[in-house]
Design a protein around this motif. Structure first.
Motif, short mmCIF file in Angstrom:
data_model
loop_
_atom_site.label_atom_id
_atom_site.label_comp_id
_atom_site.label_asym_id
_atom_site.label_seq_id
_atom_site.Cartn_x
_atom_site.Cartn_y
_atom_site.Cartn_z
N PRO A 91 0.91 -1.05 0.16
CA PRO A 91 0.20 0.09 0.11
C PRO A 91 0.83 1.36 -0.04
N GLY A 92 0.37 2.39 -0.34
CA GLY A 92 1.02 3.57 -0.45
C GLY A 92 2.02 3.57 -1.72
N VAL A 93 3.21 3.46 -1.31
CA VAL A 93 4.35 3.49 -2.53
C VAL A 93 4.59 1.99 -2.87
N ASP A 94 4.25 1.41 -4.00
CA ASP A 94 4.68 0.07 -4.28
C ASP A 94 5.97 -0.19 -4.38
N GLY A 95 6.35 -1.49 -4.67
CA GLY A 95 7.88 -1.65 -5.14
C GLY A 95 8.20 -1.14 -6.32
N ILE A 96 7.38 -1.37 -7.18
CA ILE A 96 7.73 -0.85 -8.65
C ILE A 96 7.91 0.58 -8.85
N SER A 97 7.17 1.41 -8.13
CA SER A 97 7.25 2.82 -7.99
C SER A 97 8.55 2.94 -7.17
N ALA A 98 8.64 2.32 -6.20
CA ALA A 98 10.05 2.99 -5.45
C ALA A 98 11.35 2.50 -6.04
N LEU A 99 11.23 1.35 -6.80
CA LEU A 99 12.34 0.69 -7.36
C LEU A 99 13.47 1.71 -7.96
N PRO A 100 13.04 2.42 -8.88
CA PRO A 100 14.11 3.62 -9.51
C PRO A 100 14.71 4.45 -8.40
N HIS A 101 14.14 4.66 -7.49
CA HIS A 101 14.88 5.59 -6.43
C HIS A 101 15.67 4.66 -5.43
N LEU A 102 15.53 3.36 -5.30
CA LEU A 102 16.21 2.49 -4.57
C LEU A 102 17.33 1.98 -4.97
N VAL A 103 17.31 1.79 -6.63
CA VAL A 103 18.44 1.22 -7.18
C VAL A 103 19.79 2.06 -7.22
N GLY A 104 19.50 3.60 -6.84
CA GLY A 104 20.55 4.42 -6.52
C GLY A 104 21.37 4.22 -5.38
N LEU A 105 20.62 3.64 -4.29
CA LEU A 105 21.10 3.41 -2.91
C LEU A 105 21.86 2.01 -2.69
N ALA A 106 21.09 1.21 -3.23
CA ALA A 106 21.88 -0.30 -3.21
C ALA A 106 21.19 -1.24 -4.05
N PRO A 107 21.98 -2.19 -4.43
CA PRO A 107 21.12 -3.35 -5.35
C PRO A 107 20.08 -3.81 -4.54
#
Length: 267
Positions: A91-107
């Motif tokens: 719910p809220g921000v799902d994994g696909i939506s968050a993915l582009p922001h997370l890959v810049g921080l860690a695999p």
């Protein structure tokens, strides 16, 4: 004429000539530090189970948990994990939506029940280093996949691989005519989502737990004690123990950690 010098006798074993003795074998290399993981999943049972499994090892530890993509991003900024384990549907921000922001921080390793073709393709396109479907790997395979993803080697479990293969085949031009399937006049082909049950339901259904046993197994996986389970279910601790004995028998396990691993599909 000088008298002949007596022959030099060999040094006895272990004799020292003033130098420090050298060890016969090099000391063992120090063990690498455990991989620091972030688990992002809206299901508290899954989060608790993965944390219990991965933090109980010498080679992995969970440094943070998150319930959605926003919390995952904030936790990743704060803790700087080595790898992020990310669910798709939250719910809220799902994994696909968050993915582009997370890959810049860690695999990022997708760790989810979702294995729809479009979801798998989009996750890998957006930078996920791997895609694991619950119920298709053991704990050791999960740890190996996490290490490989950190080193840039992708991992995809069979369910996700089949989805990609189906996508490639459906998008490729046909070289030979294929006879279309025949359906009755009053019916239409069922959608794929109706033909294939969810992975979570399909792999758990083989254990044949009753509704009450499944509820108690969820509470066991979340880390509750027998006393807490009894209070939550409004039953006695003796009844809880009876349920747990039947659960262990059906799952062919003898401990809570073994049962949790099987129930979560990582053993």
């Amino acid at each position: 004429m000088r008298p002949a010098m007596p022959p030099h006798a060999p040094d006895p074993p272990g004799a020292s000539h003033g130098a420090a003795p050298r060890p016969e074998f090099p000391p063992p290399a120090p063990a690498p530090p455990p991989l620091r993981l972030l688990v992002a999943d809206d299901n508290p049972v899954v989060r608790a189970g993965l944390t219990a499994l991965l933090s109980g090892r010498a080679d992995t530890t969970v440094v943070a948990e998150a319930r959605d993509g926003r919390e995952a991003y904030e936790a990743a900024v704060r803790h700087r994990p080595d790898v992020i384990l990310l669910d798709v549907r939250m719910p809220g921000v799902d994994g696909i939506s968050a993915l582009p922001h997370l890959v810049g921080l860690a695999p990022v390793m997708m760790l989810t029940y979702s294995h729809e073709t479009e979801t798998v393709r989009e996750a890998l396109r957006l930078g996920a280093g791997g895609y694991l479907v619950h119920g298709e790997f053991t704990t050791e395979q999960l740890v190996r996949a996490v290490r490989d993803v950190r080193e840039g080697r992708p991992h995809v479990t069979p369910g996700a691989a089949r989805a990609l293969l189906h996508d490639l085949r459906s998008s490729a031009p046909a070289h030979t005519p294929v006879q279309p399937p025949v359906f009755s006049a009053d019916s239409t082909p069922p959608p794929l989502s109706h033909v294939q049950p969810s992975m979570g339901h399909s792999f758990r259904s083989r254990f044949r737990l009753s509704t009450r046993e499944a509820e108690i197994m969820d509470l066991i996986a979340s880390g509750m004690t027998n006393q807490q389970i009894a209070a939550a279910c409004f039953i006695s601790e003796k009844t809880v123990k009876n349920h747990i004995n039947r659960i262990f028998a059906k799952l062919h396990t003898t401990t809570r950690s073994q049962a949790t691993a099987k129930w979560l599909g990582v053993a």
